[in-house]
Design an enzyme around this catalytic site. Structure first.
Site, PDB file in Angstrom:
ATOM      1  CB  VAL A  29      85.920  34.349  76.552  1.00 48.99           C
ATOM      2  CG1 VAL A  29      84.728  34.316  77.494  1.00 48.99           C
ATOM      3  CG2 VAL A  29      85.491  34.810  75.160  1.00 48.99           C
TER       4      VAL A  29
ATOM      5  CB  SER B 175      89.480  31.127  68.244  1.00 52.58           C
ATOM      6  OG  SER B 175      88.747  29.942  68.131  1.00 52.58           O
TER       7      SER B 175
ATOM      8  CG  HIS C 159      95.355  31.474  65.145  1.00 50.67           C
ATOM      9  ND1 HIS C 159      95.760  30.177  65.174  1.00 50.67           N
ATOM     10  CD2 HIS C 159      94.019  31.443  65.131  1.00 50.67           C
ATOM     11  CE1 HIS C 159      94.703  29.400  65.180  1.00 50.67           C
ATOM     12  NE2 HIS C 159      93.647  30.137  65.144  1.00 50.67           N
TER      13      HIS C 159
ATOM     14  CB  VAL D  79      88.906  20.825  82.733  1.00 51.25           C
ATOM     15  CG1 VAL D  79      87.678  20.360  83.497  1.00 51.25           C
ATOM     16  CG2 VAL D  79      89.584  21.991  83.447  1.00 51.25           C
TER      17      VAL D  79
ATOM     18  CG  HIS E 157      87.178  32.670  58.868  1.00 51.85           C
ATOM     19  ND1 HIS E 157      86.808  33.352  57.756  1.00 51.85           N
ATOM     20  CD2 HIS E 157      87.886  33.543  59.634  1.00 51.85           C
ATOM     21  CE1 HIS E 157      87.276  34.600  57.841  1.00 51.85           C
ATOM     22  NE2 HIS E 157      87.932  34.734  58.964  1.00 51.85           N
TER      23      HIS E 157
ATOM     24  CE1 TYR F 288      89.556  39.319  58.722  1.00 53.06           C
ATOM     25  CE2 TYR F 288      87.534  38.132  58.226  1.00 53.06           C
ATOM     26  CZ  TYR F 288      88.785  38.173  58.811  1.00 53.06           C
ATOM     27  OH  TYR F 288      89.267  37.086  59.484  1.00 53.06           O
TER      28      TYR F 288
ATOM     29  CB  VAL G 109      82.536  35.295  73.148  1.00 55.82           C
ATOM     30  CG1 VAL G 109      82.762  36.779  73.339  1.00 55.82           C
ATOM     31  CG2 VAL G 109      81.432  34.773  74.067  1.00 55.82           C
TER      32      VAL G 109
ATOM     33  CB  THR H 107      84.262  42.093  68.108  1.00 57.57           C
ATOM     34  OG1 THR H 107      85.140  42.079  66.985  1.00 57.57           O
ATOM     35  CG2 THR H 107      83.384  43.315  68.072  1.00 57.57           C
TER      36      THR H 107
ATOM     37  CG  ASP I  48      55.015  41.649  79.473  1.00 60.44           C
ATOM     38  OD1 ASP I  48      55.617  40.754  78.860  1.00 60.44           O
ATOM     39  OD2 ASP I  48      54.285  42.485  78.908  1.00 60.44           O
TER      40      ASP I  48
ATOM     41  CD  GLU J 153      45.597  35.407  75.324  1.00 57.46           C
ATOM     42  OE1 GLU J 153      45.861  34.602  76.246  1.00 57.46           O
ATOM     43  OE2 GLU J 153      46.304  36.395  75.066  1.00 57.46           O
TER      44      GLU J 153
END
Ligand code: FAD
Ligand code: THG
Length: 808
Positions: free
Chosen positions: A13, A43, A46, A172, A229, A261, A355, A358, A543, A637
């Site tokens: 990211v 993440s 790997h 940081v 996971h 998967y 994120v 993908t 709206d 209302e």
């Protein structure tokens, strides 16, 4: 001049954000990571990198489409970043076959080619899948594998060539700020004594599952849960071969019925499992200095049943050992969507978290557009960092819902399936009464919402409503149709409490709202105005109804937390923006007998006109009455404070008894609004759509507000596409939303909202179509689970075009 940007985190990211920002001319970008570049240990370092474009969300699918497009165009010294092997999702259960057809329809609606194929074709597509083990498959030729670490480095190099810096081993530890703005960050050298500061006008937090820790530096709850996971690699598998640097030629394979998967690693197979218990990781206990803090020890007991399922699907795995496995950590959110946007109270502090690989390039592009242009080109309201209520941000809620999302990651989830706990979260004061009436609830936006009431099962009209099967019948009952008809014939009582209500007040309140929205809100006290908030380029953000209660006091009816956040952010000093939703409640009392009901419990003069507001009493309850109706019937209302809600409901209920009043739910509401052509913001129109295209030009007046220039240009050019109702030829054909619309054999548009319209006895599907196909009378077909259902574009509104019901 380019603002100084610090990006925290150099995963997929952060690197993509740097690339997209520098591409847009923001070249003063510094990316800092606590780990060593370009394998800093998050993440991305790997991830097996399966990239799949199917999704429950249009925006997410298009994020993925862009990731495919971008990574396909990149390489690292000649080595691939994206290997377009295609994707194959297999069905082993009949319900999954239907689901594959539904996903195929969805992919067509976003413009991704796919095909539902039979068992033999599945076997032909994948060397390990025997035809006898599957019922069908969904083949998506453009899906594939991303090499996340290479994608990081390739994007980083491009950003560096444009002037960006990437610095590793810089953790940081503090965000510097001054009077509500970020001014920089302070770092410590990982594992060492060194310290540094980096001045910045904009800081972007891309720290993946470290998000809650990073957010804590600026008091920002970053509502995600890191979870482990399992991913494992087998020993060589008979039937696979060494493919060298290419690694894979077979499509990525997903066996969603068993939460598994697969991808090739040459002659080995990589297997990921969501079949195990959720394994939440407390970010505060993450190892800080190890090389791979995102990789935990493999737990074989969690793996065993999954591997048995894998062997059952792919017999070639029998007798093959697992060589290497790990429990890898990444982020889950309460609703499965990422977290994008700016800190509500700290200007210049932005977040892009939770994120997947993908979606990474699409997300980064959206964030860069947001920073540079003021708004992303795709609709991101469902990803907005500020979409949650405080309760939804609570650690308990995030933990429970995110764990649930882990379990359900591959399940067939209907949009109206009520989530598991914690429930209930938010209830209106009428909840008890609704339960007594047999309300069937789901949860929307944290609120318990009745879909229909079992107490209405005895209404004779129930028998008139066409029955349904399958998907469209889930979380639905023909009782809802009878509730809608009862509203048109007599009167219905609707819970409006979840509608976001915001009080905008103080000197300058009128000028603020007038300068922010498209209609003229500087109207007489007691008037209600329907108006739009637009992006700088004219896209419809929301709206609103704006009710002028006093010179500088307005009640705004809005669409959720994101609107509140925008109003708060943009309000000038002196103008107060207060979300009063939680402390108040309201009902819609609508139908030809609404006046009979209300006048029997109120002695006030009720003759005030359409889109007017008045303070009245209902029994002893002080009420703000708005003569507004989203269902297109005479009525009001009626709002009061939460403490008096039960008294309000009971008074109206008693008065309604003699008039055939029913309590009515969400489904009746949707049917009636679609018969009237009232749009739902965020569903029918989004920030990607201009007002006239969406059929909302009537709410746009000349003036100075964001988007004014574009909408006046749009008026001259005329819309290129339109949101129009399609009436299904067969009244029993009812679709549910997001289906593709065909003209002949060409997909030309997609459905937004759909419902059965009981008054007009027709299935209604609102759809976006090219202008030339949007004329009434045009024949089209809506693809629904593989069937092309014929329909025709109709003139709107479909019911009561002269509005006689509203102004009898
Ligand atoms: P990360 O890659 O975690 O990067 C965050 C960075 O921030 C890290 O490098 C970290 O060192 C740095 N950082 C943190 N705190 C600080 C600080 N204070 N100062 C400086 N730097 C800091 N996704 C898919 O799309 N498809 C898949 O098939 C897939 N499979 C997966 C399988 C496994 C086993 C795992 C673990 C993940 C999988 N994912 C998959 C998810 C995907 O890997 C992640 O969602 C994605 O990599 C997250 O990228 P990121 O840049 O947000 O985070
Ligand atoms: N009630 C109130 N505020 C709201 C909504 C609501 N704010 C958010 C959302 N819902 C706004 N959506 C609409 C959509 C249509 C109408 C009102 C709110 C509506 N439209 C009429 C029409 O299009 O003919 C009248 C428009 C006009 O006269 O300007 O009534 O449900 N309080």
């Amino acid at each position: 001049m380019s603002p100084r940007v610090v990006v925290i985190g150099s995963g997929v990211v952060g690197a993509a954000v740097a690339d997209e920002l520098t591409e847009r001319g923001w070249t003063d970008v510094t990316v800092l990571d606590r780990g060593a570049l370009f394998l800093p240990g998050g993440s991305s370092s790997h991830a097996p990198g399966l990239v799949f474009q199917a999704s429950p969300s249009r925006t997410m699918a298009r994020f993925a489409q862009y990731t495919v497009e971008k990574l396909s165009s990149l390489d690292l010294d000649g080595r691939w970043c994206f290997n377009q092997v295609g994707g194959l999702e297999v069905a082993t259960e009949p319900a999954r076959v239907d689901e594959l057809w539904r996903r195929h329809g969805f992919l067509s609606s976003v413009g991704v080619a796919s095909a539902v194929v039979g068992p033999d074709e599945c076997a032909a597509l994948h060397p390990l899948v025997p035809a006898g083990n599957v019922l069908a498959g969904l083949h998506i030729p453009t899906d594939g594998l991303a090499k996340a670490p290479r994608a990081v480095e390739a994007q980083a190099r491009r950003a560096i060539a444009r002037g960006a810096r990437f610095l590793g081993e810089q953790r940081v530890v503090e965000i510097l700020r001054d009077r509500g703005r970020v001014t920089g960050v302070r770092t410590e050298t990982t594992g060492g004594p060194g310290q540094d500061t980096f001045p910045a006008d904009v800081v972007v937090q891309c720290t993946g599952f470290w998000g809650p820790l990073t957010g804590a530096l600026v008091d920002l709850p970053t509502p995600l849960l890191p979870m482990a996971h399992q991913y494992a690699r087998t020993a060589p598998v008979p039937g696979l071969r060494d493919l060298g640097a290419r690694e894979a030629t077979a499509p990525i394979l997903r066996h969603q019925d068993r939460d598994l998967y697969f991808r090739e690693h040459g002659e080995r197979l990589g297997i990921g499992s969501y079949a195990h218990r959720p394994i939440p990781i407390d970010p505060a206990n993450l190892p800080t200095h190890t090389e791979m803090p995102s990789s935990f020890d493999f737990t074989p007991e969690d793996w065993a049943p999954a591997y048995a399922d894998a062997q059952a699907l792919l017999p070639a795995l029998q007798g093959v050992e697992v060589e290497h496995g790990f429990n890898g950590v990444f982020s889950f959110t309460a609703d499965g969507m990422p977290l994008l946007g700016e800190h509500p109270d700290l200007q210049g502090y932005w977040v892009a978290e939770a994120v997947w690989v993908t979606h990474s390039c699409g997300v980064a592009r959206a964030l860069a557009e947001w920073l540079v242009d003021g708004h992303p080109s795709l609709d991101v309201h469902a990803c907005d960092l500020n979409r949650f209520t405080e309760a939804q941000r609570s650690p308990a809620h995030v933990a429970q819902r995110a764990a649930r999302n882990f379990v359900e990651v591959y399940d067939i989830v209907h949009p109206l399936d009520p989530p598991a706990g914690p429930r209930p979260m938010r209830t209106s004061p009428f909840h008890l009464r609704q339960q007594e009436l047999g309300a069937v609830f789901t949860e929307i936006g944290g609120w318990e919402r009745p879909l229909w009431f079992e107490s209405n099962a005895g209404l004779p009209d129930v028998a008139r409503i066409p029955t349904r099967e399958g998907w469209a019948a889930r979380n639905w009952s023909p009782i809802a149709g009878a509730e809608a008809l009862a509203t048109r014939d007599r009167v219905g009582l609707y819970d409006m409490t979840p509608l976001t209500r915001v009080e905008v007040s103080g000197p300058g309140a009128c000028a603020f709202l007038d300068g922010l929205t498209t209609n003229k809100v500087d109207v007489a006290v007691g008037r209600v105005v329907y108006t739009l908030m637009l992006t700088a380029t004219g896209g419809v953000l929301s709206d609103l109804t704006v009710t002028r209660l006093d010179e500088e006091l307005f009640q705004v009816g809005a669409n959720g937390e994101v609107d509140v956040d925008r109003l708060r952010r943009l309000a000038p000093p002196g103008v107060s923006v207060r979300d009063v939703t939680a402390g108040t409640c309201g009902v819609g009392l609508w139908g030809p007998r609404a006046l009979d009901v209300l006048s029997s419990v109120s002695s006030d003069d009720l003759s005030f006109g359409y889109f007017r507001a008045k303070k009245i009493h209902i029994g002893a309850v002080p009420v703000l009455a708005l003569r507004v109706s989203y269902v297109g019937e005479l009525g009001w209302e009626l709002y009061t404070t939460a403490d008096q809600g039960l008294a309000l409901w009971d008074a109206l209920w008693a008065a309604g008894a003699g008039h055939g009043m029913v309590a009515a739910g969400r489904h009746a509401f949707t049917s009636l609004r679609l018969e009237k052509g009232y749009r739902a913001s965020g569903v029918d129109m989004t920030s990607e759509d201009l007002p006239a295209e969406a059929g909302l030009a009537f709410a746009v007046k000349p003036g100075e507000y964001p988007g004014a220039a574009t909408v006046s240009a749009e008026r001259t050019a005329g819309p290129r596409r339109r949101l129009v109702p399609v009436l299904m030829d067969d009244p029993a054909d009812v679709v549910t939303g997001a289906e593709p619309v065909y003209s002949g054999d060409t997909p030309v548009g997609y459905v937004t909202s759909a419902a059965y319209g009981p008054t007009i006895d027709a299935g209604i599907a609102y759809a976006w179509l090219p202008a030339e196909l949007a004329t009434p009378g045009t024949a089209v077909a809506v693809e629904y689970f593989g069937a092309r259902l014929p329909g025709v574009v109709a003139a709107e509104p479909l019911f009561d075009p002269e509005g006689k019901r509203l102004r009898p």
